[in-house]
Scaffold this active site. Structure first.
Site, PDB file in Angstrom:
ATOM      1  CE  LYS A   1       5.394  -4.703   2.674  1.00 43.67           C
ATOM      2  NZ  LYS A   1       4.633  -5.224   1.520  1.00 43.67           N
TER       3      LYS A   1
ATOM      4  CB  ALA B   1       4.006  -4.531  12.540  1.00 44.77           C
TER       5      ALA B   1
ATOM      6  CG  ASN C   1       3.508  -5.188  -6.022  1.00 48.15           C
ATOM      7  OD1 ASN C   1       4.714  -5.192  -5.746  1.00 48.15           O
ATOM      8  ND2 ASN C   1       2.896  -4.129  -6.532  1.00 48.15           N
TER       9      ASN C   1
ATOM     10  NE  ARG D   1       1.739   4.726  -8.579  1.00 48.96           N
ATOM     11  CZ  ARG D   1       2.134   4.928  -7.318  1.00 48.96           C
ATOM     12  NH1 ARG D   1       3.381   5.263  -7.065  1.00 48.96           N
ATOM     13  NH2 ARG D   1       1.293   4.793  -6.316  1.00 48.96           N
TER      14      ARG D   1
ATOM     15  CB  SER E   1       9.934  -5.371   3.250  1.00 52.51           C
ATOM     16  OG  SER E   1      11.023  -4.489   3.478  1.00 52.51           O
TER      17      SER E   1
ATOM     18  CG  ASP F   1      -8.744   0.229  -0.619  1.00 50.48           C
ATOM     19  OD1 ASP F   1      -7.804  -0.508  -0.268  1.00 50.48           O
ATOM     20  OD2 ASP F   1      -9.206   1.140   0.096  1.00 50.48           O
ATOM     21  CB  VAL F   2      -5.750  -4.823  -1.658  1.00 46.27           C
ATOM     22  CG1 VAL F   2      -5.411  -4.993  -3.120  1.00 46.27           C
ATOM     23  CG2 VAL F   2      -4.719  -3.960  -0.934  1.00 46.27           C
TER      24      VAL F   2
ATOM     25  N   GLY G   1      -1.544  -3.694  -7.141  1.00 48.57           N
ATOM     26  CA  GLY G   1      -0.556  -2.617  -7.260  1.00 48.57           C
ATOM     27  C   GLY G   1       0.255  -2.772  -8.535  1.00 48.57           C
TER      28      GLY G   1
ATOM     29  CE1 TYR H   1       6.288  -1.261   3.481  1.00 55.07           C
ATOM     30  CE2 TYR H   1       8.461  -1.856   4.303  1.00 55.07           C
ATOM     31  CZ  TYR H   1       7.547  -1.788   3.267  1.00 55.07           C
ATOM     32  OH  TYR H   1       7.898  -2.255   2.026  1.00 55.07           O
TER      33      TYR H   1
END
Ligand code: NAP
Length: 247
Positions: free
Chosen positions: A159, A157, A90, A15, A142, A63-64, A12, A155
């Site tokens: 992180k 879960a 990231n 950006r 996060s 695509d990870v 990532g 999200y």
């Protein structure tokens, strides 16, 4: 910070926070392997900025969440640079909504990129880093993974899972000279948070002791610190970069 002779994969990297990480590492002299999902224009622009700083840059569309593509990413980095010293996991997405209305595919998509993507990238570099007896892995978690957040069960879960994986792999690789740490950003002004309603931004701002939203560079500098050779006695840690939000 001095990263000369080091090769860094940044997922990532096109950006936002990833872009700032690429620039920070390039400024320190690293060879940058920039992975992006689909925004070729942004990837090219960031690569050009890194090259202007004197870095050699390999840009790879990957695509990870796809193990074959991740293998190609890491193989390309090793072929081009001979080694992988730094991995910054990231790449990340959100698909927000309250649990009652969240679609199963929104849970799966977020878990696939944020959680499985981090797992696949760590697995793909681990053997090389163990062979080198050197490596620095920095994963993006996060504050939401630490504290939870209404409207983000998927999200949060993913992180929180990143934190569990970080600590587990840190224990597995500690004796091989490889550190694994996580960064937990608070509210950072990027494309990811741009769509948030103004009222929600104002409410979030009120919960930040430092009284300002974070910038990608605030996070990039902390990532560079954990990615540095000198940080070799720090592993399994979660560093909040959030203006005091999660205290
Ligand atoms: P962003 O501006 O939305 O950028 C996301 C980046 O991830 C882009 O480079 C995108 O590539 C890439 N990406 C998305 N899905 C991918 C996939 N499947 N494979 C490879 N690359 C993929 O996000 P950001 O705000 O910089 O966030 C970066 C990381 O920090 C994420 O993990 C995020 O969860 C975490 N974080 C952000 C905040 C915040 O407030 N912004 C807070 C806490 C944590 P393309 O350009 O090709 O689309």
């Amino acid at each position: 910070m001095n990263f000369s002779g080091k090769t860094a994969i940044v997922t990532g990297g096109s950006r936002g926070i990833g872009r700032a990480v690429c620039l920070e590492l390039a400024r320190g002299g690293a060879n940058v392997v920039l992975c992006y999902a689909g925004n070729e224009e942004a990837a090219r622009a960031t690569a050009a900025e890194c090259e202007a700083l004197g870095a050699s840059v390999l840009t790879v569309k990957c695509d990870v969440s796809d193990s074959a593509q991740v293998k190609t990413l890491v193989d390309s980095a090793i072929t081009a640079c001979g080694r992988v010293d730094i991995l910054v996991n990231n790449a990340g997405i959100t698909r927000d909504g309250l649990l009652m209305t969240m679609k199963e595919e929104d849970f799966d998509a977020v878990a696939a990129t944020n959680l499985k993507g981090t797992f696949l990238c760590m697995k793909a570099v681990a053997r090389q880093m163990m062979r080198q007896r050197y490596g620095r892995i920095v994963n993006l978690s996060s504050v939401v993974g630490v504290r939870g957040n209404a409207g983000q069960v998927n999200y949060a879960a993913s992180k929180a899972g990143v934190i569990g994986m970080t600590k587990s792999l840190a224990k597995e690789l500690a004796s091989r000279g490889v550190t694994v740490n996580a960064i937990a950003p608070g509210f950072i002004e990027t494309d990811m948070t741009a769509a948030m309603p103004e009222a929600a931004k104002t409410a979030t701002l009120a919960s930040i002791p430092m009284g300002r939203l974070g910038q990608a560079e605030d996070v990039a500098r902390a990532i560079a610190f954990l990615a540095a050779e000198e940080s070799g006695y720090i592993t399994g840690q979660v560093l909040c970069v959030d203006g005091g939000m999660a205290m």
